[in-house]
Design a protein around this motif. Sequence first.
Motif, mmCIF file in Angstrom:
data_model
loop_
_atom_site.group_PDB
_atom_site.id
_atom_site.type_symbol
_atom_site.label_atom_id
_atom_site.label_comp_id
_atom_site.label_asym_id
_atom_site.label_seq_id
_atom_site.Cartn_x
_atom_site.Cartn_y
_atom_site.Cartn_z
ATOM 1 N N VAL A 125 0.746 -1.065 0.001
ATOM 2 C CA VAL A 125 0.062 -0.093 -0.066
ATOM 3 C C VAL A 125 0.920 1.171 0.074
ATOM 4 C CG1 VAL A 125 -1.718 1.565 1.389
ATOM 5 C CG2 VAL A 125 -1.993 -0.932 1.083
ATOM 6 N N ILE A 126 1.839 1.443 0.770
ATOM 7 C CA ILE A 126 2.771 2.563 0.943
ATOM 8 C C ILE A 126 3.480 2.905 -0.349
ATOM 9 C CG2 ILE A 126 4.966 3.404 2.034
ATOM 10 C CD1 ILE A 126 4.086 2.061 4.618
ATOM 11 N N GLU A 127 3.815 1.588 -0.981
ATOM 12 C CA GLU A 127 4.355 1.804 -2.168
ATOM 13 C C GLU A 127 3.579 2.270 -3.392
ATOM 14 O OE1 GLU A 127 6.581 -0.954 -5.891
ATOM 15 O OE2 GLU A 127 6.079 -1.803 -3.765
ATOM 16 N N VAL A 128 2.429 2.123 -3.295
ATOM 17 C CA VAL A 128 1.405 2.436 -4.338
ATOM 18 C C VAL A 128 0.949 3.976 -3.943
ATOM 19 C CG1 VAL A 128 -0.938 2.306 -5.105
ATOM 20 C CG2 VAL A 128 0.284 0.086 -4.750
ATOM 21 N N ILE A 129 0.905 4.539 -2.743
ATOM 22 C CA ILE A 129 0.176 5.497 -2.466
ATOM 23 C C ILE A 129 1.359 6.719 -2.310
ATOM 24 C CG2 ILE A 129 -1.596 4.590 -1.221
ATOM 25 C CD1 ILE A 129 -0.027 5.653 1.390
ATOM 26 N N VAL A 130 2.737 6.290 -2.431
ATOM 27 C CA VAL A 130 3.696 7.356 -2.338
ATOM 28 C C VAL A 130 3.319 8.819 -3.355
ATOM 29 C CG1 VAL A 130 6.303 8.003 -2.870
ATOM 30 C CG2 VAL A 130 5.681 5.932 -1.283
#
Length: 281
Positions: free
Chosen positions: A177-182
């Motif tokens: 998720v973190i990778e996608v929302i950066v």
Amino acid sequence: MNASTTATARAARKRPLPEPGQADKFNAIQKVCAVLRVLAQRSPLRLTDIADATSLNKATALRILNSLIEEGFVSRVTGAKTYELGQEARVMAVGARRSVDIAELAQPSLLRLSERSADTALLSVRSGVEALYLARSVGSNPLQPNYLQIGSRRPLGVGAGALALLVWLPDAEIEAVIEVIVPRLAKSPRITPKFLREKIATARKAGHTVLIDAAFPGMGGVGVPVRDETGEVVAALSIGAASDRIRRREAELAEMLKKEAQVLARAMAQAPKNGRGGKVG
């Protein structure tokens, strides 16, 4: 094909694929449904098993799987040549499990929270990598986070409720998720991957989230997860207020939220099974 796969194939053929000559659009919809039905009944599965169970050739099955992966309804198992249902399919399953509208069930809790805190109480659910705000109740304090409206969406982690929906996911899913929302964090420069990981670690120890001057300058919030009878996080309750009001009352607000999260969880568990389904996104 083993006995289990054979049973899956029989179930998948419950509604047979159309005969040649029928409308292409209808054919495509039934093929997609057949693939999803197979994965819902038994996964992870190899491409060969999916093709056999749906009576599709491998090229067609792979094309459908790739499209479903792009839309988030199927995911490829890391390190294996198998497929399983993706996050969007799980979001739909959560919505189907809710026997009544969770926003309606949450209204008493939201009213109590906004009355006792004098601030804005919010209910949010997860939709992919976003938090979707389903309901709110505004307190009497003149300074309220009016940028949070019913129907608003924010990336997971951007806001106390949105963070509460992220914190208790499996670590691997959190990292994904973190990778996608950066790229979506430009409007909240204080919220970085490092910042989120630190807040996640703190929240897991405390049992609640807190963000101050992070998502929006001068504003803050406290959030808690709402779990269903299986322990899965299906929603979040949060209170948004001016930053100084959050600093002074973090423990008090967290306790209020945790009690109402338990009330809402009991209401969900006791709701009639033939009620209305809740909406996720």
